[in-house]
Design a protein around this motif. Structure first.
Motif, mmCIF file in Angstrom:
data_model
loop_
_atom_site.group_PDB
_atom_site.id
_atom_site.type_symbol
_atom_site.label_atom_id
_atom_site.label_comp_id
_atom_site.label_asym_id
_atom_site.label_seq_id
_atom_site.Cartn_x
_atom_site.Cartn_y
_atom_site.Cartn_z
ATOM 1 N N GLY A 100 1.088 -1.360 -0.507
ATOM 2 C CA GLY A 100 0.233 -0.034 0.087
ATOM 3 C C GLY A 100 0.692 1.629 -0.051
ATOM 4 N N SER A 101 1.946 1.132 -0.165
ATOM 5 C CA SER A 101 2.559 2.228 0.331
ATOM 6 C C SER A 101 3.128 3.591 -1.570
ATOM 7 N N ARG A 102 3.071 2.355 -2.515
ATOM 8 C CA ARG A 102 3.224 2.944 -3.936
ATOM 9 C C ARG A 102 2.202 2.528 -4.709
ATOM 10 N N GLY A 103 2.486 3.337 -5.824
ATOM 11 C CA GLY A 103 1.425 3.058 -7.033
ATOM 12 C C GLY A 103 0.431 2.510 -6.576
ATOM 13 N N ILE A 104 -0.581 1.524 -7.319
ATOM 14 C CA ILE A 104 -1.960 1.354 -7.480
ATOM 15 C C ILE A 104 -2.565 1.282 -5.297
ATOM 16 N N GLY A 105 -1.268 0.486 -5.104
ATOM 17 C CA GLY A 105 -1.833 0.496 -3.288
ATOM 18 C C GLY A 105 -1.966 1.939 -2.391
ATOM 19 N N ARG A 106 -0.965 2.569 -3.693
ATOM 20 C CA ARG A 106 -1.228 3.903 -2.521
ATOM 21 C C ARG A 106 -2.750 5.108 -2.763
ATOM 22 N N ALA A 107 -2.934 5.105 -4.115
ATOM 23 C CA ALA A 107 -3.974 5.572 -4.551
ATOM 24 C C ALA A 107 -4.957 5.427 -3.692
ATOM 25 N N ILE A 108 -5.046 3.487 -3.921
ATOM 26 C CA ILE A 108 -5.966 3.573 -2.804
ATOM 27 C C ILE A 108 -6.208 3.333 -1.583
ATOM 28 N N ALA A 109 -5.470 3.470 -0.566
ATOM 29 C CA ALA A 109 -5.444 3.634 1.055
ATOM 30 C C ALA A 109 -5.381 4.906 0.166
ATOM 31 N N GLU A 110 -5.211 5.986 -0.311
ATOM 32 C CA GLU A 110 -5.747 7.723 -0.264
ATOM 33 C C GLU A 110 -6.808 7.601 -0.237
ATOM 34 N N ARG A 111 -7.143 6.957 -1.375
ATOM 35 C CA ARG A 111 -9.178 7.211 -1.669
ATOM 36 C C ARG A 111 -10.019 6.430 -0.151
ATOM 37 N N PHE A 112 -9.507 5.508 0.308
ATOM 38 C CA PHE A 112 -10.059 5.065 1.476
ATOM 39 C C PHE A 112 -9.908 5.948 2.707
ATOM 40 N N ALA A 113 -9.146 6.736 2.502
ATOM 41 C CA ALA A 113 -8.214 7.115 3.758
ATOM 42 C C ALA A 113 -10.099 8.089 3.692
ATOM 43 N N ARG A 114 -10.477 8.875 2.013
ATOM 44 C CA ARG A 114 -10.683 10.007 1.293
ATOM 45 C C ARG A 114 -12.168 9.825 2.180
#
Length: 252
Positions: free
Chosen positions: A12-26
């Motif tokens: 979850g720290s880069r790329g697709i994983g990071r984008a998912i993490a940030e979207r979930f948090a929003r």
């Protein structure tokens, strides 16, 4: 949409994983980010989420190694603290994977084993240990790849691993249906992440890849994250056991 849901994203720290993490948090989720190699990127992702008013934490597990599933959940319980009381979980996203760019004639057994250990074995046993803590009505989302269905000889080990992950998706969805837990896979095409950074500078290669996409451009991590967020939300409650093409219509 995901208010107070507890989510865990491997890779979850880069790329697709990071984008998912940030979207979930929003969307209001409490996000756990599993990292294996790049602690700085994981910390940066957590800091970005917290700075924007979200809630997140990072944990380290070297996926693809013996005992990785047990280590992951022990690290989760230590890192989550009060953010996940009792160690409960609502959403599990398997994004971490090991790539391979070797044709069959050059493929060594140890490379094959590393690909399957990270991309198949880890999701199997991380999920096995997650089931007692995954709340009824939860979500499991596997990040697959169109490599599983679009032939590419240099990706043969990676493609086989993603095909196994798709089969895992179908069967687990049947098993967990009585608990109203949905299990789906999202299958990206070429996406502009660090793994495809060469496409930003190699115009002929980028043009060749883009020509295969019906929608006329290469994917962005946020394109995939939006689909994953839909599946994780209540709007995705009636979809399970599916492998969803998220390639923009590649090679139709």
């Amino acid at each position: 949409m995901l208010e107070n849901k507890v989510a865990l994203i491997t890779g979850g720290s880069r790329g697709i994983g990071r984008a998912i993490a940030e979207r979930f948090a929003r969307d209001g989720a409490i996000v756990g980010i599993v990292w294996s190699r790049n602690e700085a990127a994981a910390r940066d992702t957590v800091e970005r989420i917290v700075r924007d008013g979200g809630r997140a934490f990072a944990l380290h597990t070297d996926l693809g190694t013996p005992g990785d599933a047990g280590h992951l959940w022990a690290a989760f319980d230590e890192a989550a603290g009060d953010l996940a009381p009792g160690g409960g979980l609502d959403i599990l996203v398997h994004n971490a994977a090991k790539g391979s760019f070797t044709r069959l004639e050059g493929l060594a057994e140890d490379e094959f084993d590393r690909v399957f250990a990270t991309s198949v074995k880890a999701p199997f046993f991380v999920t096995k240990l997650a089931l007692p803590r995954l709340r009824d009505g939860g979500r499991i989302i596997n990040i697959s790849s169109i490599a599983a269905t679009v032939a590419s000889p240099e990706l043969i080990a990676y493609a086989a691993a993603k095909g196994a992950l798709d089969a895992f998706t179908h069967t687990l969805a049947q098993q967990l249906g009585p608990r109203r837990i949905t299990v789906n896979a999202v299958s990206p095409g070429v996406t502009l992440t660090d793994n495809n950074a060469h496409l930003l500078t190699n115009e002929p290669a980028a043009a060749q890849a883009t020509a295969r996409v019906a929608l006329g451009r290469l994917g962005e991590p946020e394109d995939i994250a939006d689909i994953v967020a839909f599946l994780a939300s209540d709007q995705g409650r009636w979809i399970t056991g599916q492998v969803i093409d998220a390639s923009g219509g590649t090679q139709l």
